[in-house]
Motif scaffolding. Sequence first.
Motif, PDB file in Angstrom:
ATOM      1  N   PHE A 140      18.351  79.747  19.718  1.00 59.82           N
ATOM      2  CA  PHE A 140      19.590  81.067  20.193  1.00 59.82           C
ATOM      3  C   PHE A 140      20.409  79.955  20.765  1.00 59.82           C
ATOM      4  N   ARG A 141      21.692  79.538  19.914  1.00 60.60           N
ATOM      5  CA  ARG A 141      23.210  79.275  20.790  1.00 60.60           C
ATOM      6  C   ARG A 141      24.453  80.006  20.333  1.00 60.60           C
ATOM      7  N   VAL A 142      24.972  80.005  21.599  1.00 62.94           N
ATOM      8  CA  VAL A 142      26.199  81.459  21.173  1.00 62.94           C
ATOM      9  C   VAL A 142      26.949  80.779  20.437  1.00 62.94           C
ATOM     10  N   THR A 190      29.134  82.665  34.850  1.00 56.92           N
ATOM     11  CA  THR A 190      27.625  83.038  35.146  1.00 56.92           C
ATOM     12  C   THR A 190      26.538  82.675  35.576  1.00 56.92           C
ATOM     13  N   ASN A 198      23.202  73.263  32.259  1.00 57.73           N
ATOM     14  CA  ASN A 198      23.828  74.640  31.432  1.00 57.73           C
ATOM     15  C   ASN A 198      25.445  75.172  32.716  1.00 57.73           C
ATOM     16  N   GLY A 206      22.981  70.122  23.138  1.00 60.06           N
ATOM     17  CA  GLY A 206      21.865  71.177  23.829  1.00 60.06           C
ATOM     18  C   GLY A 206      21.030  71.838  22.609  1.00 60.06           C
ATOM     19  N   SER A 207      19.997  71.425  22.585  1.00 59.71           N
ATOM     20  CA  SER A 207      18.572  72.111  21.211  1.00 59.71           C
ATOM     21  C   SER A 207      18.838  73.315  21.725  1.00 59.71           C
ATOM     22  N   GLY A 208      18.906  74.039  22.145  1.00 56.05           N
ATOM     23  CA  GLY A 208      18.614  75.669  22.229  1.00 56.05           C
ATOM     24  C   GLY A 208      17.262  76.195  22.306  1.00 56.05           C
ATOM     25  N   LYS A 233      27.295  72.551  31.926  1.00 55.38           N
ATOM     26  CA  LYS A 233      27.844  72.049  30.281  1.00 55.38           C
ATOM     27  C   LYS A 233      28.961  73.359  30.052  1.00 55.38           C
ATOM     28  N   TYR A 234      28.760  74.479  30.255  1.00 55.58           N
ATOM     29  CA  TYR A 234      29.183  75.415  29.911  1.00 55.58           C
ATOM     30  C   TYR A 234      30.402  75.846  30.878  1.00 55.58           C
ATOM     31  N   GLY A 243      16.225  75.073  25.832  1.00 56.55           N
ATOM     32  CA  GLY A 243      16.126  74.561  27.111  1.00 56.55           C
ATOM     33  C   GLY A 243      16.385  76.484  28.053  1.00 56.55           C
ATOM     34  N   LEU A 244      15.960  77.448  27.198  1.00 58.41           N
ATOM     35  CA  LEU A 244      16.573  78.538  28.499  1.00 58.41           C
ATOM     36  C   LEU A 244      15.236  79.731  27.883  1.00 58.41           C
ATOM     37  N   VAL A 286      19.732  84.935  25.019  1.00 55.55           N
ATOM     38  CA  VAL A 286      20.343  83.725  25.372  1.00 55.55           C
ATOM     39  C   VAL A 286      18.884  83.295  25.705  1.00 55.55           C
ATOM     40  N   ASP A 324      28.028  80.037  37.887  1.00 56.64           N
ATOM     41  CA  ASP A 324      29.472  78.821  37.471  1.00 56.64           C
ATOM     42  C   ASP A 324      30.492  79.527  37.576  1.00 56.64           C
ATOM     43  N   ILE A 331      28.995  84.075  29.205  1.00 52.54           N
ATOM     44  CA  ILE A 331      28.289  85.030  27.516  1.00 52.54           C
ATOM     45  C   ILE A 331      29.541  86.670  27.786  1.00 52.54           C
TER      46      ILE A 331
HETATM   47  P1  ADP Z   1      21.033  74.967  25.310  1.00 54.67           P
HETATM   48  O1  ADP Z   1      20.434  73.404  24.404  1.00 54.67           O
HETATM   49  O2  ADP Z   1      22.625  75.342  23.641  1.00 54.67           O
HETATM   50  O3  ADP Z   1      22.116  75.136  26.086  1.00 54.67           O
HETATM   51  P2  ADP Z   1      19.716  76.544  26.450  1.00 54.67           P
HETATM   52  O4  ADP Z   1      18.579  77.618  25.771  1.00 54.67           O
HETATM   53  O5  ADP Z   1      19.837  75.953  27.850  1.00 54.67           O
HETATM   54  O6  ADP Z   1      20.141  75.823  24.732  1.00 54.67           O
HETATM   55  O7  ADP Z   1      21.151  77.967  25.950  1.00 54.67           O
HETATM   56  C1  ADP Z   1      21.302  78.335  25.218  1.00 54.67           C
HETATM   57  C2  ADP Z   1      21.987  79.009  25.140  1.00 54.67           C
HETATM   58  O8  ADP Z   1      22.883  79.704  26.029  1.00 54.67           O
HETATM   59  C3  ADP Z   1      23.668  78.342  24.864  1.00 54.67           C
HETATM   60  O9  ADP Z   1      23.348  76.969  23.997  1.00 54.67           O
HETATM   61  C4  ADP Z   1      24.904  78.664  25.411  1.00 54.67           C
HETATM   62  O10 ADP Z   1      25.318  80.252  24.755  1.00 54.67           O
HETATM   63  C5  ADP Z   1      24.110  79.829  26.225  1.00 54.67           C
HETATM   64  N1  ADP Z   1      25.129  79.367  27.235  1.00 54.67           N
HETATM   65  C6  ADP Z   1      23.590  79.493  28.665  1.00 54.67           C
HETATM   66  N2  ADP Z   1      23.679  78.862  29.827  1.00 54.67           N
HETATM   67  C7  ADP Z   1      24.842  79.418  30.093  1.00 54.67           C
HETATM   68  C8  ADP Z   1      25.646  79.169  30.955  1.00 54.67           C
HETATM   69  N3  ADP Z   1      25.340  78.852  32.187  1.00 54.67           N
HETATM   70  N4  ADP Z   1      27.474  79.943  30.608  1.00 54.67           N
HETATM   71  C9  ADP Z   1      27.366  80.149  29.271  1.00 54.67           C
HETATM   72  N5  ADP Z   1      26.347  79.604  28.210  1.00 54.67           N
HETATM   73  C10 ADP Z   1      25.281  79.866  28.675  1.00 54.67           C
END
Ligand code: ADP
Length: 487
Positions: free
Chosen positions: A433-435, A474, A387, A445-447, A390-391, A449-450, A428, A415, A420
């Motif tokens: 949930f995805r921003v 973040t 993440n 992303g599948s939303g 990616k972000y 992971g977290l 999150v 990072d 966020i």
């Molecule tokens: P995804 O598979 O979409 O990454 P996650 O559950 O890992 O799903 O994350 C959920 C959402 O949280 C992400 O879609 C993203 O919008 C936000 N997010 C997660 N990690 C970060 C990060 N390091 N910086 C910014 N946004 C993040």
Amino acid sequence: MNKSKLDAFLNYIKSLKFTVFVVTLIVIIVPILAIGTIFLNVSTSKYYNNRLEEYKSNNVMLKNNIISSGYFDKKQSDAVNAQINLLSNEFDARIQIIDTANIIREDTKSSDIGHTSISKDVFKALKGKDVMEENSDLDYIEFSTPLIATVSTADGGSAKKTVGVLCTNYSTANISEYRNEVKRVVYIAFALGIIFALVVAGVCSKFFARPIRRVGEIIKDVKHRRGVEDLDEVKDCTEVKQILSDFNTMIDNFYAEQKKRDDFVSNVSHELKTPITSMKVLADSLVGQEGAPEELYQEFLEDISTEIERESQIINDLLDLVNTENIENEISISQVNINDVLESVLKTVKPIAEEKNIEVVYESFRPIIADVDELKFARVVTNLVENAIKYNKVDGTVTVSLNADHQYFFVKVQDTGIGISEEDQARVFERFFRVDKARARETGGSGLGLAITKEIVKKHHGSIGVHSKEDEGTTFTVRIPLKYIEE
Ligand code: ADP
């Protein structure tokens, strides 16, 4: 007794109603029995002692009279006779006076006058001993009292000498009668007490079991999703209201849980449908274009393959999440070198970081060995670092640091990415949930992971937190106990 009757009987025995009944009965009856028995014993023994004292004092008076009147010298004494008659009438007593030759000189039942007494007690009394003998079968108590007088001796002096024996035999029938009378009264009191106890126990058992029955009735009547609608309307005791209020909380939790599950199912369906819809659109447009060039086929098929990959990632993540959440799936804990896990994860993600020219920095403050499930813990770090890449922005930095105190170890993934918003930080960890939903299609992303990450950390009895500032970056911090303690 057939089985259903036996079950009903056993249920009754185990019921609160029966327990209250029995306990109340015991609480009332035991003191009544104890008090009654004590009263019976105390009052009869008091009566007996009084009688005994009376008999003894009669004996002393008579004995003194006999000796002072010089009974054995004069053969007769009016005063003594009068007293003997009085005692014999008033106390239903038989009185004998026996001389030292064992001859009965006086007897209220005159039949034995002049006979020789062969009583052992008289022998003993003649030797100067006071004897008392009680016979409860024949209802009498007999005293053999030595009559000791001062007599003149040959040398002109005086000496004490046993001149005879006073035998008084009192009937104890009155004592037995008294005891029986008291017994009768006590038994009547017992009977009344038991009736009283039965009534009180019956009332109490009904009274105490009623609230629970009421709770059952009220709950049975509940037809709607809000539980018991108006608790103020319930005119029962505080405990009943408390149970009903707990019941309402339980209903709320139940429906909240159900709603969560429904939302989850609808999210899952939606997420799974999205790649399928894309594939359908791509395939349909190919079918609709007769004689389309091979490059177009190539391009569309590549897109279809990406969507298939996406679909399979969502399914894998879903399975992972369900597996992790399942309380029956225990984690397999072992002692793991955390530094090694972090280094190996960072090695794997390096190529993705290089694509965006992101520098990955690893700071380890000390070697750490901790109790974790190695594969699951590696998944936590991978999710967070992926993440963070990616972000992140192009040319950004990802810093992974590892530290520990005496109880926990901490992994910090920091990072310099898009950040966020405060509002989204709280969400999150929610599933799906995805921003930025649109952007998520690009990042793939599948939303989930977290959500998976949080579940795994929870299973290790740890915690995870996020700190972020939009456009600045973040930081995710994971805290896990060094020693895993089974719950
Ligand atoms: P995804 O598979 O979409 O990454 P996650 O559950 O890992 O799903 O994350 C959920 C959402 O949280 C992400 O879609 C993203 O919008 C936000 N997010 C997660 N990690 C970060 C990060 N390091 N910086 C910014 N946004 C993040």
